[in-house]
Motif scaffolding. Structure first.
Motif, PDB file in Angstrom:
ATOM      1  N   GLY A  47       0.821  -1.212   0.000  1.00 22.61           N
ATOM      2  CA  GLY A  47       0.000   0.000   0.000  1.00 22.61           C
ATOM      3  C   GLY A  47       0.851   1.257   0.000  1.00 22.61           C
ATOM      4  O   GLY A  47       1.701   1.453   0.857  1.00 22.61           O
ATOM      5  N   GLU A  48       0.655   2.086  -0.975  1.00 26.20           N
ATOM      6  CA  GLU A  48       1.380   3.345  -1.173  1.00 26.20           C
ATOM      7  C   GLU A  48       2.870   3.137  -1.481  1.00 26.20           C
ATOM      8  O   GLU A  48       3.631   4.095  -1.558  1.00 26.20           O
ATOM      9  CB  GLU A  48       1.197   4.327  -0.001  1.00 26.20           C
ATOM     10  N   THR A  49       3.268   1.879  -1.627  1.00 27.48           N
ATOM     11  CA  THR A  49       4.625   1.598  -2.116  1.00 27.48           C
ATOM     12  C   THR A  49       4.523   1.116  -3.562  1.00 27.48           C
ATOM     13  O   THR A  49       5.065   1.744  -4.469  1.00 27.48           O
ATOM     14  CB  THR A  49       5.315   0.556  -1.217  1.00 27.48           C
ATOM     15  N   ASP A  62       6.238   3.001   3.134  1.00 25.86           N
ATOM     16  CA  ASP A  62       5.861   4.415   3.227  1.00 25.86           C
ATOM     17  C   ASP A  62       5.616   4.886   4.647  1.00 25.86           C
ATOM     18  O   ASP A  62       5.498   6.076   4.891  1.00 25.86           O
ATOM     19  CB  ASP A  62       4.586   4.669   2.404  1.00 25.86           C
ATOM     20  N   ASP A  67       6.616   0.413   8.995  1.00 25.02           N
ATOM     21  CA  ASP A  67       7.662  -0.044   8.074  1.00 25.02           C
ATOM     22  C   ASP A  67       9.067   0.282   8.597  1.00 25.02           C
ATOM     23  O   ASP A  67       9.850  -0.621   8.873  1.00 25.02           O
ATOM     24  CB  ASP A  67       7.461   0.600   6.686  1.00 25.02           C
TER      25      ASP A  67
HETATM   26 MG   LIG Z   1       2.221   0.968   2.924  1.00 24.62          MG
END
Ligand SMILES: [Mg+2]
Length: 217
Positions: free
Chosen positions: A14-16, A162, A167
């Motif tokens: 997600g969002e990466t 992200d 992370d």
């Molecule tokens: Mg993410």
């Protein structure tokens, strides 16, 4: 061409790799909230340091959001080609061409692994939290992913994501080289922890490809 040898690049989803605009828009639509209002509230929740982004439903006084989850997921329909960030596919190919092995490990439903494969995303290891039974930021998630990768030295693994909380910090705690990708709501709103800064910060996966070796400097 440089050869990275035993080094790995392990990517979040997600969002990466995936732009989540469509899934959050689907949530807004299903709940009857204007998209801008819903996403601004999500940003406020992230900015408040609430680790649990579902706090966004609380902004609107919605306690039974899980009642809408099945409808949202059906309406969303899973990952599509146009959900992939434009640099996702070429970044994976580029780091592989430079000799890195590639893994994808993320907090996602099990079915998303197959959806990624059907989009032609085929890394050496594909590990979704719902399939392995533990999620980020639990240290057990990173331990399990390392096992699935065949037990490399964590210091030979760059984890790219992200979020600082889910992370960067837990990947660094697991002994990995934490790479912070500053895109998506978390990537632009969160701030690094001065006591555990990322090994490398980039703003795109194209920049990651150019600078990945710096994660080990
Ligand atoms: Mg993410």
């Amino acid at each position: 061409m440089p050869v990275a040898g035993a080094r790995w690049v392990c990517l979040d989803v997600g969002e990466t790799l995936i732009d989540e605009t469509r899934v959050w828009s689907t949530w807004a639509d299903e709940l009857g909230i204007p998209r801008l209002t819903f996403m601004a509230a999500l940003g406020a929740v992230i900015g408040s340091g609430d680790a649990y982004h579902r706090g966004v439903f609380g902004v609107f006084g919605i306690e039974d959001w899980r009642m809408s989850e099945a409808a949202v997921l059906e309406r969303y329909g899973g990952f599509r080609e146009d959900d992939l960030y434009p640099d996702a596919r070429r970044a994976i190919a580029s780091v592989e061409a430079r000799g890195y092995r590639v893994a994808i490990a993320a907090n996602q439903p099990e079915v998303r692994a197959e959806e990624l494969r059907s989009l032609g995303i085929a890394p050496d290891v594909l590990a979704m939290s719902d399939a392995i039974g533990v999620a980020k930021p639990d240290p057990a998630f990173f331990a399990r992913v390392l096992e699935l990768m065949g037990g490399p030295d964590p210091a030979d693994v760059a984890y790219v994501g992200d979020r600082i909380d889910n992370d960067v910090l837990p990947a660094a705690a697991a002994g990995m080289r934490a790479v912070w990708l500053r895109r998506g709501p978390w990537g632009v709103i969160q701030l690094p922890d001065p006591d555990s800064p990322p090994a490398l910060t980039v703003r795109s996966l194209d920049e990651l490809v150019e600078r990945i070796d710096e994660a080990w400097h």
